[in-house]
Design a protein around this motif. Sequence first.
Motif, PDB file in Angstrom:
ATOM      1  N   ARG A  15       7.769 -19.446 -44.764  1.00 25.33           N
ATOM      2  CA  ARG A  15       7.427 -20.836 -44.465  1.00 25.33           C
ATOM      3  C   ARG A  15       7.777 -21.128 -43.019  1.00 25.33           C
ATOM      4  N   PRO A  16       6.937 -21.757 -42.272  1.00 26.83           N
ATOM      5  CA  PRO A  16       5.695 -22.399 -42.730  1.00 26.83           C
ATOM      6  C   PRO A  16       4.532 -21.427 -42.847  1.00 26.83           C
ATOM      7  N   ARG A  17       4.712 -20.165 -42.386  1.00 21.02           N
ATOM      8  CA  ARG A  17       3.645 -19.168 -42.433  1.00 21.02           C
ATOM      9  C   ARG A  17       4.266 -17.800 -42.192  1.00 21.02           C
ATOM     10  N   PRO A  18       3.528 -16.734 -42.440  1.00 22.70           N
ATOM     11  CA  PRO A  18       4.042 -15.405 -42.082  1.00 22.70           C
ATOM     12  C   PRO A  18       4.222 -15.310 -40.572  1.00 22.70           C
ATOM     13  N   PRO A  19       5.181 -14.506 -40.112  1.00 23.14           N
ATOM     14  CA  PRO A  19       5.359 -14.344 -38.671  1.00 23.14           C
ATOM     15  C   PRO A  19       4.124 -13.708 -38.044  1.00 23.14           C
ATOM     16  N   LEU A  20       3.827 -14.115 -36.825  1.00 22.81           N
ATOM     17  CA  LEU A  20       2.653 -13.629 -36.109  1.00 22.81           C
ATOM     18  C   LEU A  20       3.085 -12.707 -34.981  1.00 22.81           C
ATOM     19  N   LEU A  21       2.597 -11.466 -35.015  1.00 25.32           N
ATOM     20  CA  LEU A  21       2.839 -10.498 -33.958  1.00 25.32           C
ATOM     21  C   LEU A  21       1.562 -10.419 -33.126  1.00 25.32           C
ATOM     22  N   ILE A  22       1.708 -10.566 -31.807  1.00 27.56           N
ATOM     23  CA  ILE A  22       0.577 -10.424 -30.902  1.00 27.56           C
ATOM     24  C   ILE A  22       0.902  -9.321 -29.913  1.00 27.56           C
ATOM     25  N   GLY A  23       0.044  -8.307 -29.887  1.00 27.22           N
ATOM     26  CA  GLY A  23       0.174  -7.224 -28.927  1.00 27.22           C
ATOM     27  C   GLY A  23      -0.582  -7.594 -27.666  1.00 27.22           C
ATOM     28  N   ALA A  24       0.093  -7.594 -26.524  1.00 30.36           N
ATOM     29  CA  ALA A  24      -0.547  -8.063 -25.297  1.00 30.36           C
ATOM     30  C   ALA A  24       0.087  -7.432 -24.074  1.00 30.36           C
ATOM     31  N   GLN A  25      -0.748  -7.194 -23.061  1.00 26.44           N
ATOM     32  CA  GLN A  25      -0.244  -6.743 -21.771  1.00 26.44           C
ATOM     33  C   GLN A  25      -0.835  -7.527 -20.615  1.00 26.44           C
ATOM     34  N   GLY A  26      -2.070  -7.986 -20.749  1.00 23.36           N
ATOM     35  CA  GLY A  26      -2.698  -8.724 -19.661  1.00 23.36           C
ATOM     36  C   GLY A  26      -2.195 -10.157 -19.579  1.00 23.36           C
ATOM     37  N   PRO A  27      -2.330 -10.801 -18.411  1.00 22.07           N
ATOM     38  CA  PRO A  27      -1.795 -12.146 -18.198  1.00 22.07           C
ATOM     39  C   PRO A  27      -2.307 -13.183 -19.203  1.00 22.07           C
ATOM     40  N   PHE A  48      -0.042   4.941 -16.782  1.00 19.74           N
ATOM     41  CA  PHE A  48       1.007   4.443 -15.902  1.00 19.74           C
ATOM     42  C   PHE A  48       2.212   5.371 -15.917  1.00 19.74           C
ATOM     43  N   THR A  49       2.988   5.336 -14.839  1.00 20.72           N
ATOM     44  CA  THR A  49       4.265   6.039 -14.830  1.00 20.72           C
ATOM     45  C   THR A  49       5.258   5.215 -15.635  1.00 20.72           C
ATOM     46  N   GLU A  50       6.360   5.828 -16.003  1.00 20.37           N
ATOM     47  CA  GLU A  50       7.369   5.102 -16.778  1.00 20.37           C
ATOM     48  C   GLU A  50       7.927   3.928 -15.976  1.00 20.37           C
ATOM     49  N   ALA A  51       8.118   4.101 -14.673  1.00 25.73           N
ATOM     50  CA  ALA A  51       8.603   3.001 -13.825  1.00 25.73           C
ATOM     51  C   ALA A  51       7.600   1.853 -13.809  1.00 25.73           C
ATOM     52  N   GLU A  52       6.316   2.154 -13.755  1.00 22.54           N
ATOM     53  CA  GLU A  52       5.298   1.098 -13.778  1.00 22.54           C
ATOM     54  C   GLU A  52       5.300   0.361 -15.119  1.00 22.54           C
ATOM     55  N   ILE A  53       5.472   1.107 -16.203  1.00 24.64           N
ATOM     56  CA  ILE A  53       5.519   0.490 -17.538  1.00 24.64           C
ATOM     57  C   ILE A  53       6.719  -0.443 -17.631  1.00 24.64           C
ATOM     58  N   GLN A  54       7.877   0.014 -17.166  1.00 23.65           N
ATOM     59  CA  GLN A  54       9.082  -0.824 -17.226  1.00 23.65           C
ATOM     60  C   GLN A  54       8.926  -2.064 -16.355  1.00 23.65           C
ATOM     61  N   ASN A  55       8.368  -1.915 -15.155  1.00 23.32           N
ATOM     62  CA  ASN A  55       8.161  -3.068 -14.269  1.00 23.32           C
ATOM     63  C   ASN A  55       7.159  -4.048 -14.861  1.00 23.32           C
ATOM     64  N   THR A  56       6.096  -3.534 -15.480  1.00 27.17           N
ATOM     65  CA  THR A  56       5.106  -4.405 -16.116  1.00 27.17           C
ATOM     66  C   THR A  56       5.738  -5.169 -17.274  1.00 27.17           C
ATOM     67  N   PHE A  57       6.564  -4.473 -18.067  1.00 27.37           N
ATOM     68  CA  PHE A  57       7.247  -5.157 -19.167  1.00 27.37           C
ATOM     69  C   PHE A  57       8.125  -6.289 -18.638  1.00 27.37           C
ATOM     70  N   LYS A  58       8.904  -6.009 -17.608  1.00 21.86           N
ATOM     71  CA  LYS A  58       9.793  -7.033 -17.053  1.00 21.86           C
ATOM     72  C   LYS A  58       9.001  -8.232 -16.534  1.00 21.86           C
ATOM     73  N   ALA A  59       7.908  -7.962 -15.831  1.00 27.01           N
ATOM     74  CA  ALA A  59       7.084  -9.059 -15.294  1.00 27.01           C
ATOM     75  C   ALA A  59       6.421  -9.837 -16.427  1.00 27.01           C
ATOM     76  N   ASN A  60       5.899  -9.136 -17.421  1.00 28.53           N
ATOM     77  CA  ASN A  60       5.263  -9.815 -18.548  1.00 28.53           C
ATOM     78  C   ASN A  60       6.265 -10.612 -19.365  1.00 28.53           C
ATOM     79  N   ARG A  61       7.460 -10.061 -19.538  1.00 33.50           N
ATOM     80  CA  ARG A  61       8.489 -10.798 -20.297  1.00 33.50           C
ATOM     81  C   ARG A  61       8.885 -12.067 -19.555  1.00 33.50           C
ATOM     82  N   ALA A  62       9.031 -11.985 -18.233  1.00 33.77           N
ATOM     83  CA  ALA A  62       9.365 -13.172 -17.440  1.00 33.77           C
ATOM     84  C   ALA A  62       8.248 -14.216 -17.555  1.00 33.77           C
TER      85      ALA A  62
END
Length: 151
Positions: A15-27, A48-62
């Motif tokens: 309740r109020p609904r099942p949790p929603l998971l959204i897979g996303a990388q673009g802005p 991508f290199t691992e450093a690029e993946i980590q940097n993209t994650f940090k930017a997307n999370r922010a």
Amino acid sequence: YQLDGALMIPQPLQRPRPPLLIGAQGPRMVRIAARYADNWNTLGGLRFTEAEIQNTFKANRAALRQHAASLGRDPDKIICSMCVGWTYEQPFVSVGSFQDYLGPYMEAGMTEFMLGFWKDEDFNRTAPVQHIPDEKTLEWIVAKALPGLKG
């Protein structure tokens, strides 16, 4: 798809609904996840290199946190998860490599990880997606690698 007046039987337990998971990388999709998701999931990428993946994650999370806050949502209530394996790194070859691989993501705010478990002959894929190939590897991850990450 869009449904009007559709019945859901049986009703969901959550309740109020099942949790929603959204897979996303673009802005654009990260903004949609900030608006609607209970869990934002990412997977890195083999181009991508691992450093690029980590940097993209940090930017997307922010960006996710900033957009969620601007919508009046508590950014801390959005779970950050990752599908592990979409990398050329080898996170499943040892306890140390597993912990070293996940460590930077955990430090950057990732709280859940999804691990692939299949036998090579059961999965026909040309891309080198890293995965847990057998029960022995799964057992040492559960017994040795995960406890070391809980702190």
